[in-house]
Design an enzyme around this catalytic site. Structure first.
Site, PDB file in Angstrom:
ATOM      1  N   TYR A  97     -31.730 -15.356 -26.619  1.00 33.63           N
ATOM      2  CA  TYR A  97     -32.939 -15.963 -26.912  1.00 33.63           C
ATOM      3  C   TYR A  97     -32.564 -17.452 -26.779  1.00 33.63           C
ATOM      4  O   TYR A  97     -33.112 -18.318 -27.689  1.00 33.63           O
ATOM      5  CB  TYR A  97     -33.309 -15.779 -28.503  1.00 33.63           C
ATOM      6  CG  TYR A  97     -33.296 -14.318 -28.746  1.00 33.63           C
ATOM      7  CD1 TYR A  97     -34.511 -13.429 -28.121  1.00 33.63           C
ATOM      8  CD2 TYR A  97     -32.569 -13.589 -29.295  1.00 33.63           C
ATOM      9  CE1 TYR A  97     -34.464 -12.132 -28.357  1.00 33.63           C
ATOM     10  CE2 TYR A  97     -32.620 -12.145 -29.663  1.00 33.63           C
ATOM     11  CZ  TYR A  97     -33.697 -11.413 -29.082  1.00 33.63           C
ATOM     12  OH  TYR A  97     -33.557 -10.251 -29.147  1.00 33.63           O
ATOM     13  N   TYR A 136     -38.279  -4.104 -36.125  1.00 34.40           N
ATOM     14  CA  TYR A 136     -37.327  -4.688 -35.098  1.00 34.40           C
ATOM     15  C   TYR A 136     -36.857  -3.340 -34.406  1.00 34.40           C
ATOM     16  O   TYR A 136     -35.986  -2.569 -34.942  1.00 34.40           O
ATOM     17  CB  TYR A 136     -36.337  -5.614 -35.109  1.00 34.40           C
ATOM     18  CG  TYR A 136     -35.605  -6.199 -33.678  1.00 34.40           C
ATOM     19  CD1 TYR A 136     -36.250  -6.962 -32.971  1.00 34.40           C
ATOM     20  CD2 TYR A 136     -34.513  -5.363 -33.525  1.00 34.40           C
ATOM     21  CE1 TYR A 136     -35.533  -7.066 -31.769  1.00 34.40           C
ATOM     22  CE2 TYR A 136     -33.752  -5.695 -32.260  1.00 34.40           C
ATOM     23  CZ  TYR A 136     -34.364  -6.641 -31.514  1.00 34.40           C
ATOM     24  OH  TYR A 136     -33.771  -6.804 -30.284  1.00 34.40           O
ATOM     25  N   ASP A 156     -35.252   4.735 -36.603  1.00 34.20           N
ATOM     26  CA  ASP A 156     -34.474   3.861 -35.691  1.00 34.20           C
ATOM     27  C   ASP A 156     -33.188   3.501 -36.907  1.00 34.20           C
ATOM     28  O   ASP A 156     -33.433   2.547 -37.918  1.00 34.20           O
ATOM     29  CB  ASP A 156     -34.988   2.955 -35.111  1.00 34.20           C
ATOM     30  CG  ASP A 156     -34.340   1.580 -34.547  1.00 34.20           C
ATOM     31  OD1 ASP A 156     -32.958   1.716 -34.561  1.00 34.20           O
ATOM     32  OD2 ASP A 156     -35.043   0.762 -33.825  1.00 34.20           O
ATOM     33  N   LYS A 200     -25.314   0.026 -32.403  1.00 34.91           N
ATOM     34  CA  LYS A 200     -24.503  -1.056 -33.096  1.00 34.91           C
ATOM     35  C   LYS A 200     -23.101  -0.567 -33.529  1.00 34.91           C
ATOM     36  O   LYS A 200     -22.230  -0.636 -32.787  1.00 34.91           O
ATOM     37  CB  LYS A 200     -25.467  -1.679 -34.206  1.00 34.91           C
ATOM     38  CG  LYS A 200     -26.502  -2.262 -33.544  1.00 34.91           C
ATOM     39  CD  LYS A 200     -27.247  -3.507 -34.466  1.00 34.91           C
ATOM     40  CE  LYS A 200     -27.982  -4.318 -33.646  1.00 34.91           C
ATOM     41  NZ  LYS A 200     -29.246  -4.190 -33.747  1.00 34.91           N
TER      42      LYS A 200
HETATM   43  C1  LIG Z   1     -30.205  -4.069 -32.660  1.00 31.82           C
HETATM   44  C2  LIG Z   1     -31.600  -3.071 -32.709  1.00 31.82           C
HETATM   45  C3  LIG Z   1     -31.950  -2.474 -31.727  1.00 31.82           C
HETATM   46  C4  LIG Z   1     -31.597  -2.965 -30.149  1.00 31.82           C
HETATM   47  O1  LIG Z   1     -30.315  -2.564 -30.102  1.00 31.82           O
HETATM   48  P1  LIG Z   1     -29.434  -3.220 -28.683  1.00 31.82           P
HETATM   49  O2  LIG Z   1     -28.284  -2.734 -28.651  1.00 31.82           O
HETATM   50  O3  LIG Z   1     -29.481  -4.801 -29.121  1.00 31.82           O
HETATM   51  O4  LIG Z   1     -30.430  -2.975 -27.393  1.00 31.82           O
HETATM   52  C5  LIG Z   1     -32.933  -1.421 -32.050  1.00 31.82           C
HETATM   53  N1  LIG Z   1     -33.383  -1.313 -33.224  1.00 31.82           N
HETATM   54  C6  LIG Z   1     -32.571  -1.849 -34.369  1.00 31.82           C
HETATM   55  C7  LIG Z   1     -33.089  -1.391 -35.741  1.00 31.82           C
HETATM   56  C8  LIG Z   1     -31.773  -2.839 -34.164  1.00 31.82           C
HETATM   57  O5  LIG Z   1     -31.161  -3.517 -35.234  1.00 31.82           O
END
Ligand SMILES: *Cc1c(COP(=O)(O)O)cnc(C)c1O
Length: 443
Positions: A25, A153, A254, A283
């Site tokens: 960004y 997000y 997610d 992550k």
């Molecule tokens: C970081 C994140 C993503 C995206 O993961 P990347 O490895 O950066 O593509 C998707 N969903 C959530 C909740 C996240 O924290």
């Protein structure tokens, strides 16, 4: 440990960085300052100029065991001696299979089929593709929209962007190409509070009104991360699960940020005692060593997906099932499970609560909130990244705020005295920033 580099070498590195590297960004015309890291060990980052920082970010939720961990290092070295990569089409490998089996065993509900991929955003794309193929196979291709929560997000690829918060996300920039999704208001009921009928009414109404067009609900359970660091009611999540069942809509959780203990449960869905139909992980999956993510679903959903026209899930990344990443993910997850991690997260929660409490008294602070190993100071106003970062560095801590949020999610191995130093540094930096927002030089 002296990792200090010669100042000319540092200057050359920064000049090349400014010329050629594009940071997240960030502008390429007027790149923001960056700080070269020479090495990292445990909870400390060693900058190239010799400064040492306490790490409050776990490299964006990932490095839960800290840096340079001997167990994880050994897992990578051992796998490196066998093979670092091997295609997953037509071939398989032991670390990948063991990882799939382990993830199936430890995740909630009956998620037993695991699709490995490279990054969180791709895991979200795969989850959505599963949901779309599921409804195609069931003869309802018109069920192709997603219902989500404001303040979420889910990543930076296009379908993932379409379910990010419409205001803080990138909808405006890409409005002509992003699919239009349905957004329920951000849950108003906080963590630990009950969800009343009024709290869920707008979500319920959207779901009922559009049920024949909705493939899935997608949300971050309990903690909305990069969309605003909000913690919401487990009761709300339970009601979402019940409504998805009532309307026959799939639920995608997610847990890319919340997975692997961060919120105090191994997976945040467990706060509500629910299981999603599709789960995204990423992550912390590899303990922050390598890029790897996973999308899990039940045998039932997988079966329907594969009974459709294509006869398969139509996805297959080049680096799928990468043995190196899978070996370190296995080692990281086993390491976590072999420890009394619940006690450690509870310890961190108490230490963050105590350490961040004084921030609530600062002018300009709207709220201080802590859940598990996540501590958030929400400000009234956006903070200026450059000047505040200088303040954090001066206090010897690595904190990367965004917007109005100054937050920390330290590695789980951080000791209480280190948490005290970290939170003290955060507050001291914030205090100095608030009294002179443009920095010392501007006085
Ligand atoms: C970081 C994140 C993503 C995206 O993961 P990347 O490895 O950066 O593509 C998707 N969903 C959530 C909740 C996240 O924290």
């Amino acid at each position: 440990m002296t990792d200090q580099r010669d100042p000319h070498a540092i200057a050359a590195l920064l000049a090349a960085d400014r010329r050629h590297a594009w940071h997240p960004y960030a502008s390429a015309l007027n790149p923001p300052p960056v700080y070269p890291v020479a090495s990292a060990r445990g909870v400390r980052l060693q900058l190239a100029d010799g400064r040492e920082l306490l790490d409050g970010m776990s490299s964006w939720w990932a490095a839960i065991h800290g840096y340079n961990h001997p167990v994880l290092n050994r897992a990578v070295s051992a796998q490196l001696g066998r093979m670092s990569h091997m295609m997953f089409g037509g071939l398989t490998n032991e670390p990948a299979v063991e990882l799939c089996a382990l993830l199936a065993a430890i995740t909630p509900g009956e998620l037993e089929r695991v699709f490995l991929c490279d990054s969180g955003s791709v895991a979200v794309e795969v989850a959505i593709k599963m949901a779309l193929q599921y409804w195609q196979a069931r003869g309802q291709p018109g069920r192709n929209r997603l219902l989500t929560l404001a303040g979420g997000y889910h990543g930076d690829t296009f379908m993932a962007m379409s379910v990010c918060d419409p205001v803080t996300g990138m909808h405006h920039l890409f409005r002509d190409v992003l699919p239009r999704q349905l957004f329920a208001p951000r849950p108003g009921c906080g963590f630990g509070q009950p969800a009343r009928a009024a709290d869920i009414a707008a979500f319920e109404a959207l779901l009922a009104q559009h049920r024949d067009a909705i493939a899935a609900v997608i949300l971050e359970p309990i903690v909305q991360g990069a969309g605003g660091m909000h913690f919401y009611s487990a009761d709300y999540l339970r009601r979402v699960r019940a409504l998805c069942d009532a309307h026959g809509v799939l639920l995608i959780a997610d847990e890319i940020a919340t997975g692997f203990g961060r919120t105090g449960k191994l997976f945040a869905c467990e706060h509500a005692g629910i299981a999603p139909d599709i789960l995204c992980l990423g992550k912390a999956l590899t303990g922050g060593y390598l890029s790897l993510a996973a999308t899990l679903t039940s045998g039932h959903v997988a079966g329907i997906v594969c009974s459709g026209e294509a006869g398969a899930l139509m996805h297959g990344p080049t680096f799928m099932g990468n043995p190196l990443a899978c070996a370190v993910a296995l080692a990281s997850t086993r390491l976590l499970l072999s420890q009394p991690w619940q006690r450690e997260i509870a310890r961190l929660e108490a230490a963050l609560r105590a350490g961040l409490a004084p921030a609530a008294l600062l002018p300009g602070v709207r709220e201080v909130r802590v859940l598990g190993a996540i501590g958030v100071i929400e400000m009234e106003q956006e903070v200026a990244m450059g000047p505040i970062t200088e303040r954090f560095l001066a206090e010897g801590v690595w904190i990367r705020p965004f917007g109005r949020l100054v937050y920390t999610m330290p590695p789980f191995i951080m000791r209480n005295d280190e948490v005290a130093r970290l939170t003290h540094g955060m507050i001291a930096a914030l205090e100095k920033y608030l009294s002179h927002p443009a920095g010392e030089e501007a006085r």
